[in-house]
Scaffold this motif. Structure first.
Motif, short mmCIF file in Angstrom:
data_model
loop_
_atom_site.label_atom_id
_atom_site.label_comp_id
_atom_site.label_asym_id
_atom_site.label_seq_id
_atom_site.Cartn_x
_atom_site.Cartn_y
_atom_site.Cartn_z
N ILE A 75 -11.17 1.29 2.15
CA ILE A 75 -11.59 2.43 1.33
C ILE A 75 -10.41 3.37 1.09
CG2 ILE A 75 -13.06 4.48 1.28
CD1 ILE A 75 -15.18 2.88 2.77
N SER A 76 -9.59 3.58 2.13
CA SER A 76 -8.46 4.50 1.97
C SER A 76 -7.47 3.98 0.93
CB SER A 76 -7.75 4.69 3.32
OG SER A 76 -7.14 3.48 3.74
N LYS A 77 -7.30 2.65 0.84
CA LYS A 77 -6.40 2.10 -0.17
C LYS A 77 -6.93 2.36 -1.57
CE LYS A 77 -4.31 -1.56 2.62
NZ LYS A 77 -4.09 -3.02 2.78
N LEU A 78 -8.24 2.21 -1.74
CA LEU A 78 -8.83 2.49 -3.05
C LEU A 78 -8.68 3.97 -3.40
CD1 LEU A 78 -12.13 0.38 -2.90
CD2 LEU A 78 -9.97 -0.20 -4.00
N VAL A 79 -8.92 4.84 -2.42
CA VAL A 79 -8.79 6.28 -2.66
C VAL A 79 -7.36 6.64 -3.02
CG1 VAL A 79 -8.94 8.55 -1.57
CG2 VAL A 79 -10.77 6.88 -1.21
N VAL A 80 -6.39 6.03 -2.32
CA VAL A 80 -4.98 6.33 -2.60
C VAL A 80 -4.58 5.86 -3.99
CG1 VAL A 80 -2.62 5.74 -1.94
CG2 VAL A 80 -4.25 6.42 -0.19
N VAL A 81 -5.06 4.68 -4.39
CA VAL A 81 -4.78 4.20 -5.75
C VAL A 81 -5.32 5.17 -6.79
CG1 VAL A 81 -5.32 2.39 -7.42
CG2 VAL A 81 -4.66 1.77 -5.10
N PHE A 82 -6.54 5.66 -6.56
CA PHE A 82 -7.13 6.63 -7.50
C PHE A 82 -6.34 7.93 -7.53
CE2 PHE A 82 -9.97 10.33 -7.95
CZ PHE A 82 -10.39 10.13 -9.27
N LEU A 83 -5.96 8.42 -6.34
CA LEU A 83 -5.21 9.69 -6.27
C LEU A 83 -3.82 9.54 -6.91
CD1 LEU A 83 -6.11 10.93 -2.67
CD2 LEU A 83 -6.98 11.79 -4.85
N CYS A 84 -3.17 8.40 -6.69
CA CYS A 84 -1.85 8.18 -7.30
C CYS A 84 -1.96 8.15 -8.82
CB CYS A 84 -1.25 6.88 -6.79
SG CYS A 84 -0.59 6.95 -5.12
N THR A 85 -2.99 7.47 -9.32
CA THR A 85 -3.19 7.40 -10.77
C THR A 85 -3.47 8.78 -11.34
OG1 THR A 85 -4.10 5.17 -10.51
CG2 THR A 85 -4.51 6.30 -12.59
#
Length: 662
Positions: A304-314
């Motif tokens: 989940i943290s990887k998905l959240v980080v991808v969203f935040l980076c985008t």
């Protein structure tokens, strides 16, 4: 000033060219202007001065471009003779020089990349053979360990690996939850340093005592106050350490040790369970490279943290377009006068307008970009990586692609945020758009190299921020204080910067060769300055044995493909269909070359081969020190938060080490 003047000149000339093309397409249609724009057709009777009014004459059109393109060489010969053909062949020969240069530079760059990849791969293997036995070569990290109410995590790990690897399994260490202890240790370290400074400077101690007496009306010894706080923190740390040693504070992760490198590698490569979300193994990093906060994360939380980080980076990357659009507005005098009417009189001064539209935008963009590396490193740190090196490699990739998008593409595709996104969402038109917009931004990137490149590498030598911080804290530190931390080079900040300048050089070498001397000066400065910093300033915090190179290689491949796509668009725009067609295979060939390198060299950077591991294990069979190495291996991966703490001389009961359960 030269670059600012160049920027102003390019903007004016571009506007004039667009204006001239538009006026020409209208004026050439007017019969009264035939003797100016089509005198040959008028003399041959093909066009006539007198004709009826037609509204279509007032609408600009590019039909003359298609007509000129369809003209064959034989038709040109009949119209203008051999001299006209020679003149046009001269122009075509310039175009073909650029076409050949694209092929030559691509081939030369790929050749350099191949030999560099091969050289670094061989150095990595040689480094492995020549190194002493390292704990991380005999260790794997296993996480997402299944829990059981009838047994502890430690017992589950020992039973599991003893059954599966009876001949190679050595021991293990279960990771504990120690986040609260780390915060207490940080506070204790600050207090201890403060006490040490006061003891070494009696005058400072007297001033502190007078200050306390004046404020509270009593005489206190500030050292005793700090010492009492330090003792209380030490007691709290010991209690937390005792709690962490209990079975209930075990994390679902453990370092597992093996008797051979091959045994550790075998356990790493094989799936340990029929459930792929349990008993997940990774190669252990160096003990000093371990990022301990990660271990509180389960498999699901990491995912989940990887998905959240991808969203935040985008989101962060897209939202950063706002300051980029603002910076672009500074390059337009008319927009500046509309946004800031009070600057109209000052903008009329040539020197001031050149500074504002030339140097200032790059400087402001540079200041905005300062927040990107720490932001990306923070996002990578919450992504679930197990080591500082993994965090920095991930942050390097994030910063690099952020820079490419927000500095290169956002500057090239001018306009609103939505127009920038739509420009890249239409792949069919990307080469043509790049062919038009990239050359127009050449002067901006020359300025960017000077402001961002030269300034950054010079400030790296001068170390501006550490120097200022040193002067600010100097009155509060003792000259006899030898406790300081040697810095390590921030790879996540410096690698993306160098790679981006490499991208500019590859992209603009045939569009605007004027950028090359500025880039050459940057790389020469960087070569000398960073070698000096490695000698005198930086000490390694970890050693990945060259694992950053694949990031560098992939960036160079992207730069080549981007340059080739721009070249295809340029040749198509110049109506040189043969050159455009022959350039199209280049991106495919470059990607095939990259795939070959990925198959040939990348596995060496992921894990060592069985051949290398067995050869190294056989060398150690006759090494008498291996017995002592195995005994110390278990202690290599103990959490620093669980080691004995002793800052206060009064708490003798804190000298004994804690009971540490495996």
């Amino acid at each position: 000033m030269i670059v600012s003047a160049l920027l102003t000149s390019v903007g004016i000339n571009t506007a004039l060219c667009v204006l001239f093309f538009t006026l020409y397409s209208i004026l050439r249609k007017q019969p009264s202007n035939y003797e100016v724009y089509v005198p040959r057709l008028l003399a041959e009777g093909i066009s006539k001065r007198r004709s009826r009014f037609n509204l279509e004459r007032l609408i600009p059109s590019a039909g003359w471009v298609a007509e000129a393109w369809r003209l064959s060489e034989e038709e040109l010969l009949s119209l203008s003779g051999l001299d006209g053909v020679v003149f046009m062949r001269m122009i075509t020969f310039r175009l073909w020089v650029h076409f050949s240069a694209v092929y030559i530079v691509t081939g030369f760059t790929c050749m350099l990349l191949f030999f560099e990849y091969k050289y670094i791969s061989s150095r990595r293997i040689s480094y492995f053979y020549s190194s002493e036995p390292q704990p991380h070569h005999f260790t794997i990290l296993v996480h997402s360990i299944p829990t059981s109410s009838s047994s502890s995590i430690s017992y589950s790990v020992e039973r599991f690996f003893s059954e599966l690897y009876p001949s190679t399994y050595l021991s293990h260490v279960v990771v504990r939850r120690t986040n609260k202890i780390h915060s207490l240790l940080s506070e204790a370290k600050k207090l201890y340093k403060r006490v040490t400074q006061l003891r070494s400077d009696p005058s400072k101690q007297k001033r502190m005592n007078r200050g306390i007496s004046g404020l509270f009306g009593r005489k206190d010894n500030v050292i005793e106050e700090y010492q009492k706080k330090l003792e209380d923190i030490e007691e709290s740390v010991r209690l937390k350490q005792s709690e962490a040693s209990l079975a209930g504070e075990e994390s679902r992760a453990a370092f597992v040790f093996f008797r051979s490198r091959l045994g550790a590698a075998t356990a790493f490569h094989l799936k340990q369970s029929v459930n792929p979300t349990h008993w997940i193994t990774e190669l252990a990093p160096e003990p000093r490279d371990v990022y301990w906060p990660f271990f509180s994360e389960s498999f699901m939380r990491r995912w989940i943290s990887k998905l959240v980080v991808v969203f935040l980076c985008t989101l962060f990357t897209i939202s950063f377009l706002l300051p980029v659009v603002f910076v672009q507005g500074l390059t337009n005098l008319s927009q500046l006068e509309i946004l800031f009417p009070f600057l109209t009189s000052m903008l009329s001064i040539k020197f001031f307008s050149q500074i504002v539209t030339g140097y200032l935008p790059s400087l402001i963009l540079q200041l905005f970009l300062k927040v990107v590396p720490p932001a990306m490193k923070f996002l990578s740190s919450i992504q679930g990586y197990i080591s500082h090196s993994d965090i920095e490699m991930s942050a390097s990739r994030k910063v690099l692609w952020f820079t490419i998008w927000n500095v290169f593409f956002a500057s090239v595709f001018s306009g609103s945020v939505l127009s920038k996104l739509s420009a890249l969402l239409d792949p069919k038109n990307i080469p043509g758009k790049l062919a038009v917009t990239v050359p127009a931004q050449a002067s901006f990137f020359i300025t960017y190299v000077v402001t961002q490149g030269w300034t950054s590498v010079s400030s790296e030598l001068f170390r501006v921020i550490p120097f200022i911080f040193s002067w600010i804290t100097r009155p509060f530190t003792s000259p006899d204080d030898d406790e300081f931390e040697v810095p390590s080079i921030p790879y996540h900040k410096d690698i993306p910067r160098v790679l981006f300048f490499g991208l500019l050089g590859i992209t603009y070498f045939f569009l605007a060769p004027l950028i090359l001397p500025f880039l050459l000066a940057y790389f020469c400065l960087a070569y000398i300055i960073y070698r000096n910093q490695f000698i005198n300033v930086y000490a390694p915090k970890y050693d990945t044995a060259g694992k950053f190179w694949p990031v560098i290689h992939n960036s160079m491949i992207f730069s080549l493909v981007l340059m080739q796509i721009i070249a295809v668009g340029i040749f198509a725009l110049k109506k040189l269909s043969m050159a455009s067609t022959l350039t199209m295979p280049l991106p495919v060939l470059t990607l095939l070359f990259n795939e070959y390198c990925r198959k040939r060299f990348l596995p060496i950077f992921v894990a060592y081969s069985a051949e290398s591991l067995i050869k190294k294990d056989r060398q150690d069979q006759n090494d008498a020190t291996m017995t002592q190495f195995y005994e110390n291996l278990v202690n290599a991966y103990k959490d620093p938060a669980l080691l004995p703490l002793q800052y206060s001389p009064n708490n003798d009961n804190l000298r004994t080490p804690l009971i540490y359960q495996a």
